[in-house]
Design a protein around this motif. Structure first.
Motif, PDB file in Angstrom:
ATOM      1  N   THR A  56      59.386  22.172  47.685  1.00 41.30           N
ATOM      2  CA  THR A  56      58.151  22.347  48.440  1.00 41.30           C
ATOM      3  C   THR A  56      57.206  21.178  48.175  1.00 41.30           C
ATOM      4  O   THR A  56      57.421  20.377  47.264  1.00 41.30           O
ATOM      5  CB  THR A  56      57.449  23.661  48.056  1.00 41.30           C
ATOM      6  OG1 THR A  56      57.126  23.626  46.659  1.00 41.30           O
ATOM      7  CG2 THR A  56      58.349  24.859  48.332  1.00 41.30           C
ATOM      8  N   THR A  85      52.786  20.268  48.069  1.00 39.72           N
ATOM      9  CA  THR A  85      51.437  20.830  48.040  1.00 39.72           C
ATOM     10  C   THR A  85      50.619  20.184  49.149  1.00 39.72           C
ATOM     11  O   THR A  85      50.429  18.967  49.176  1.00 39.72           O
ATOM     12  CB  THR A  85      50.772  20.580  46.676  1.00 39.72           C
ATOM     13  OG1 THR A  85      51.617  21.089  45.643  1.00 39.72           O
ATOM     14  CG2 THR A  85      49.425  21.276  46.603  1.00 39.72           C
ATOM     15  N   GLU A 128      51.633  25.556  48.718  1.00 38.31           N
ATOM     16  CA  GLU A 128      52.999  25.064  48.763  1.00 38.31           C
ATOM     17  C   GLU A 128      53.634  25.414  50.109  1.00 38.31           C
ATOM     18  O   GLU A 128      53.578  26.561  50.542  1.00 38.31           O
ATOM     19  CB  GLU A 128      53.826  25.684  47.632  1.00 38.31           C
ATOM     20  CG  GLU A 128      53.311  25.380  46.238  1.00 38.31           C
ATOM     21  CD  GLU A 128      53.398  23.910  45.894  1.00 38.31           C
ATOM     22  OE1 GLU A 128      54.450  23.310  46.181  1.00 38.31           O
ATOM     23  OE2 GLU A 128      52.431  23.363  45.350  1.00 38.31           O
TER      24      GLU A 128
END
Length: 916
Positions: A163, A165, A191
Motif C-alpha cells: 500500500t 500513504t 493507506e
C-alpha cells in the motif's frame, strides 16, 4: 565506427541487462516519457516526467489539477477511468488461449503430435486416437492445475498487497487551511492499494517505503532513495524538492524525481504522482519484457536436466529398436511405428503436469500453515534449504520491546536521559522502530517536559546504516539549539569527546572510555539492548544541520531495552536441526546481547563474528569463517548480503529471513527470501515467501512441506525412469528373438497412457518421515544410477513372461502373436503399476508404508482395466484376445517374485548409495 553510448543509454542498458531486455536506443525510450501508456487516453495537460521536474510546485499541481492536500475520492476515480490502474502491463496474467498453448508446447507433446500425424497418415485410426488422447490429457490437466494454482497464488499475494500513504480530501471543494505549506509525513493520510494511485495523488514517503509510482518531490527532509534496481548504483541518491532546469533528457539525472520500483532508504518526503502503470519509467521498459523468455530458476534448470537425461536415453534407444525390428521383421513401416511408440513410452510426458500439480498442492498446504508462496518454484528451494540465516529481533525474541532502564554513563538511574531520548524519538520523522515506540510509551514525559510550549524542532539528521545513529535539533524556549543524538553505543561514543558526570562535564579519556565500555558490557550481559544518548549545545544561528555537526558531543547516558526470547524458539531450533537445517543469526545488534539470547533459546554459539571483522576478511578467509561461526553481529546490509553469497558459493542452499530495509539486499541474494506480512514494503517485494506469523516453528513446518513436495516429484521421475528403461531393455531382447513385434504400437501407447494415469495422484501421496529429515536436491547423476540399477529387474520377469507365453501357452508363431502381445500387455502394465508402490518408499510397501488413498484407488483401477481389457468388447479394437485361466496364477507368481527381488535390491541400493 559505432558512436559511444551516452550516460542515459548506458543506464538503460544496465536495466535492460537486469530485466533480460535487448538493448534499445535512448530516443526509443524517451518517446514514452512524455506520452500516455498504450491503451489509455491521458487527460489533457497531463505532464511528462521531464516537464514535471522543471515545473515549480504550484505550476505542477495546477497541470495535474490537484492540490497540496491531494485529490478527492471522486476526482481520483475520474482520473483512474482515463489512465487505468497503477499496474505494469507485463504483470497481468496471460489470456486463457495463450496459457493453453504454453501448456501444450513442450518437447514431449510435440513429439506425441508428430507421432499422431504419422499414425494418421498411415491410416492407424486407433493409434491416432490414443496418442491424441495422451496429448489432450497432459495439456488439459496441466492447464487446469496451473489455472487453479495461479488463482490461489493471486488470492494469497493479495493478502500481503503493498500500500501507499495518500492524502485524500473529503470533497473537491475542501482545500487546505494552509495552502502554501506542504504537510509532513506522519499519521495523517490513509493507506490505499498501489493499483488505486492516479496522477495527482499526493503521497507521503518515509524510510522503508517503496516508491509507488513516478513522483515529483514537493517537500523532502534528508530524503535518500535507492535507485539500484534501475541504475545499478550501490549508493542511495539524495532527493530535493526544488525545480530542476539542468538535467538534459535523462530523467534519472533529475534529483527531484523518484521512480516506481525504487525505495526510500532514509528521510521523509511529500510527493505528487506524475505517472502510473505502464506510463512510468519502469513501465515503459517493462513493456519490452513481455516478448522475452524469463531466466530459468535453479528449480527449472534441475527439472530440465532430469528431463534431458530421459530424452537422451530415448534418442539412443529408439534408433536401436528401429534397426533391430527393421532388419529382423523386414517391415520398416511397422518397425518405424513401433520405434516411435517406444519413444513415446520413454518420454516423461506427464512430468510438467506432475510438477505443477505437486507445487500447487504444496502452496495450498503451506497457506494453511500461514506461509504465502509468491513463486511456486520457491517451494522446492524451501525443501532444499540447508542453511537458514535469520535476524534476532522478533524471530528468536518476542519482538515486544520494553524500556527496561534509563541510566547515566555509570549505570545509575537518571530521568534526564529519558527526557532526552523522548525528545529524540518524538521529533524524528523517519522510520520509527520498536525502540522508539517503547520510548514514546512513556507518555508522561510529554506533560512533564511541556513539549508543545517549551520545544520547537529545528532540523533532523536521519538514521542510516553506516552511522547507526540519528539526531534531532530542538530549540528550548528559543534560547539555544540542542542536538540530541541516540544510536548504537560505539557509534555514538565515536562522536563524543566529553561525558556527563552528575552536574559536571568531564573529558572522555581512554580510562573513562574503558570504564564506560564495562558498564555497557554488563548491561548487555543481562540481555539488554543498550542505546547511547548524547547531546550538544549550539548557538541558535542556523536552521539546517548535517552529519558533520555530530561531533564533540557529550555522552549523557543510556537507555536499555529488553526483548525476551520466544517460548517457541528453542523447540523450533531443535526441529530445524533435526531436519538438517543449520541456523545462523545475522543481526545488526550488539554481539553480547546476541550471544546471550542465542544461549537462552538453546542455540549453541560456535563462533561470533563482528561486521568490522568481516570487512577485513578476504573471500577465502570468510568462506572458512562462515562455515565455522553461527552468530554474526553488528552487521550492515552489505555484510548480510556478502555472507549469504559466500554461503551459496560454498555450495549451500541458503534461506534468508528478514523484514527490514537493511534485509532487502540479502533477501534478493538468497536462494529463498523469506519475509513476514508486517515487514516493510521493500522486504516483502524482495521475498519469495511471506510468513503470516514471524516464527521459526512456522518456518520449520514450511521446510517439511517443501521436502514432501520434492519427494513426491522425485517419485514420479524415479518410477518413469526405471520403468521406461526396463521396458526398452525388454523390447530389445524380444525384438532380437521374436519373429513378430512383442507388442503393437497401439498396445504400447495404450499401456503407456494407463500407466501415466495411475501416477496422476502422486502429488497427494504420503511421504515417509525419513525422507523429510534432510534437505532434498535435484541430482541427475543419481537418477541415471537408479534407472540402470532398477530398470533391468523388470526385464528379468518380462523375459520369464516371454518364455511362458512361447512354451506354456503356445504363442510361438505370427499366427498366435495376439495371445503373446495380450499376455505381455497385462504383465507389463501390472508390473509397471506395481513399481509405483515399490519405489515410492524405502520401506516395505503396503505394510510399513501405505500410499495415500487417491493413489491406491487410481493404481487399483488401472490394474483392473489392464486385466479386463483383453476380455472386454474393446479387445478386438486393441487387437487383443482373452487370456487362459492358467495365465493368472503364473502372473501372480511373477508379480510376487518381482516385488520380493525389487525389495531386496532396494536394500542393497540404499546401503550403497543412499535413498533420496
Amino acid at each position: 565506427m559505432q558512436q559511444a553510448l551516452t550516460l542515459s543509454e548506458r543506464l538503460v542498458a544496465v536495466l535492460g541487462a537486469r530485466l533480460g531486455l535487448r538493448f534499445f536506443r535512448r530516443r526509443d525510450m524517451l518517446e514514452t516519457l512524455d506520452a500516455p501508456a498504450h491503451g489509455h487516453e491521458a487527460p489533457p495537460g497531463l505532464p511528462g516526467l521531464l516537464q514535471a521536474a522543471r515545473d515549480t510546485g504550484p505550476d505542477l499541481l495546477a497541470r495535474l489539477r490537484t492540490t497540496r492536500n491531494g485529490l478527492s475520492d471522486e476526482e481520483a476515480a475520474t482520473v483512474r477511468a482515463h489512465v487505468g490502474p497503477n499496474e505494469v502491463e507485463h504483470e497481468k496474467p496471460l489470456p486463457w488461449w495463450r496459457h493453453l498453448f504454453n501448456c501444450y508446447r513442450n518437447p514431449f507433446n510435440l513429439l506425441l503430435t508428430a507421432l499422431a500425424a504419422v499414425s494418421y497418415a498411415t491410416d492407424d485410426t486407433e493409434g491416432t486416437i490414443i496418442i491424441a488422447s495422451m496429448v489432450i490429457v497432459s495439456t488439459v490437466l496441466r492447464f487446469v492445475q496451473e489455472a487453479r494454482s495461479n488463482k490461489a497464488a493471486e488470492k494469497l499475494k493479495a493478502m500481503v498487497s503493498t500500500t501507499a500513504t495518500v492524502l485524500r480530501r473529503e470533497s473537491p471543494g475542501d482545500e487546505a487551511s494552509e495552502p502554501d505549506k506542504v504537510r509532513r509525513p506522519g499519521r495523517q493520510g490513509r493507506e490505499v492499494a498501489l493499483a488505486e494511485l492516479v496522477p495527482g495523488d499526493v503521497v507521503l514517503l518515509a524510510a522503508g517505503d517503496m516508491i509507488p509510482a513516478d513522483v515529483r518531490i514537493l517537500a523532502a527532509k534528508d530524503l535518500f532513495v535507492s535507485q539500484s534496481a534501475l541504475t545499478g548504483e550501490a549508493l542511495p541518491v539524495e532527493k530535493f524538492a526544488q525545480p530542476c532546469e539542468t538535467g538534459g533528457t535523462n530523467p534519472l539525472a533529475y534529483d527531484n524525481l523518484a521512480f516506481m520500483g525504487t525505495n526510500v532508504v532514509s528521510g521523509s518526503a511529500t510527493a505528487v504522482v506524475v505517472a502510473t502503470g505502464a506510463s512510468t519509467f519502469f513501465g515503459s521498459l517493462a513493456e519490452r519484457v513481455t516478448a522475452q523468455q524469463p531466466t530459468l530458476t535453479s528449480f527449472q534448470q534441475g527439472v530440465n536436466r532430469v528431463s534431458w537425461v530421459l530424452i537422451r536415453f530415448m534418442l539412443v534407444m529408439t534408433p536401436i529398436v528401429l534397426l533391430i525390428n527393421g532388419f529382423t521383421k523386414h517391415d520398416w513401416l511397422e518397425a518405424s511405428l513401433f520405434a516411435l511408440s517406444v519413444a513415446v513410452g520413454l518420454t516423461p510426458e506427464m512430468l510438467p503436469m506432475i510438477v505443477t500439480a505437486t507445487l500447487a498442492k504444496g502452496a495450498v498446504v503451506l497457506s494453511r500453515k500461514k506461509v504465502i508462496v509468491k513463486r511456486l518454484d520457491a517451494i522446492q528451494n524451501f525443501g532444499a534449504m540447508d542453511v537458514l540465516c535469520t535476524d534476532k529481533t522478533g524471530t528468536l525474541t518476542q519482538d515486544r520491546i520494553c524500556l527496561e532502564r534509563h541510566t547515566d554513563v555509570w549505570g545509575n538511574a537518571c530521568e534526564a536521559v529519558l527526557e532526552h531520548a523522548y525528545l529524540n524519538s518524538f521529533y524524528q520523522t523517519g522510520l520509527k522502530n520498536l525502540l522508539d515506540v517503547a520510548v514514546l510509551d512513556h507518555a508522561e514525559m510529554h506533560q512533564r517536559l511541556d513539549v508543545v510550549n517549551r520545544y520547537r524542532k529545528i532540523d533532523e539528521i536521519p538514521f542510516d546504516f553506516q552511522r547507526r545513529r540519528m539526531s534531532v535539533v530542538v530549540s528550548e524556549n528559543g534560547d539555544h539549539h540542542e542536538l540530541i543524538c541516540k544510536g548504537a553505543v560505539e557509534e555514538v561514543m565515536s562522536a563524543c569527546n566529553r561525558v556527563q558526570h552528575g552536574a559536571n562535564v568531564e573529558p572522555l579519556t581512554p580510562d573513562v572510555l574503558a570504564r564506560l565500555r564495562r558498564v555497557t558490557a554488563d548491561l548487555n550481559a543481562e540481555g539488554l539492548r543498550v542505546v547511547a544518548v548524547a547531546t550538544r549545545e549550539l548557538p541558535p544561528a542556523r536552521e539546517r544541520y548535517t552529519v558533520a555537526d555530530e561531533n564533540e558531543l557529550v555522552l549523557v547516558g543510556y537507555i536499555a531495552f529488553l526483548d525476551p526470547p520466544k517460548e517457541s524458539t528453542a523447540p523450533a531450533l531443535r526441529a530445524l536441526a533435526a531436519s538438517g537445517v543449520d541456523v545462523k543469526v545475522l543481526t545488526g545488534d550488539n554481539d553480547l546481547v546476541s550471544i546471550k539470547v542465542c544461549r537462552e533459546v538453546g542455540l549453541t554459539v560456535t563462533g561470533c563474528v563482528l561486521g568490522d571483522d568481516i570487512e577485513a576478511m578476504s573471500d577465502a578467509e570468510l568462506a572458512q569463517t562462515v562455515e565455522r561461526a553461527n552468530v554474526f553481529a553488528k552487521l550492515t546490509p552489505a555484510h548480510k548480503e556478502r555472507l549469504v553469497r559466500m554461503l551459496r558459493a560454498n555450495g549451500h542452499v541458503v534461506g534468508f529471513m528478514g523484514d527490514g530495509i537493511n534485509d532487502a539486499p540479502a533477501l534478493r541474494a538468497a536462494d529463498i527470501g523469506i519475509s513476514v506480512d508486517t515487514a516493510v514494503d521493500i522486504a516483502k517485494e524482495a521475498a519469495d515467501l511471506i510468513l503470516l506469523e514471524k516464527s521459526l516453528m512456522v518456518l520449520e513446518q514450511g521446510v517439511i512441506e517443501g521436502r514432501r513436495t520434492f519427494a513426491n516429484m522425485l517419485k514420479y521421475i524415479k518410477m518413469t525412469a526405471s520403468s521406461n528403461f526396463g521396458n526398452v531393455f525388454s523390447v530389445l531382447i524380444a525384438s532380437a528373438f521374436l519373429p513378430f513385434l512383442p507388442m503393437l504400437p497401439l498396445q504400447l501407447l495404450t499401456q503407456n497412457l494407463l500407466y501415466d494415469l495411475s501416477q496422476t495422484t502422486i502429488p497427494f501421496d504420503n511421504v515417509d518421515s525419513e525422507q523429510l529429515t534432510q534437505p532434498q536436491r535435484w541430482n541427475p547423476a543419481d537418477l541415471s544410477r537408479f534407472m540402470v540399477f532398477f530398470g533391468p529387474i523388470s526385464s528379468i520377469f518380462d523375459v520369464l513372461t516371454f518364455v511362458a507365453m512361447w512354451h506354456l501357452f503356445g504363442a510361438n508363431s505370427a499366427a498366435h502373436q495376439t495371445l503373446f502381445q495380450s499376455g505381455w500387455f497385462v504383465e507389463g502394465l501390472l508390473s509397471q503399476t506395481l513399481i509405483v508402490h515399490l519405489i515410492r518408499t524405502r520401506r516395505l510397501p503396503f505394510i510399513q508404508s501405505r500410499a495415500a488413498w487417491p493413489l491406491l484407488l487410481m493404481t487399483g483401477a488401472v490394474m483392473l482395466i489392464g486385466i479386463m481389457l483383453p476380455m472386454s468388447p474393446f479387445a478386438e479394437t486393441f487387437r487383443m484376445q482373452a487370456l487362459p485361466l492358467a495365465y493368472f496364477p503364473m502372473l501372480a507368481a511373477i508379480l510376487l517374485a518381482y516385488a520380493v527381488l525389487t525389495q531386496l535390491m532396494k536394500g542393497m541400493f540404499a546401503r550403497r548409495f543412499g535413498w533420496q
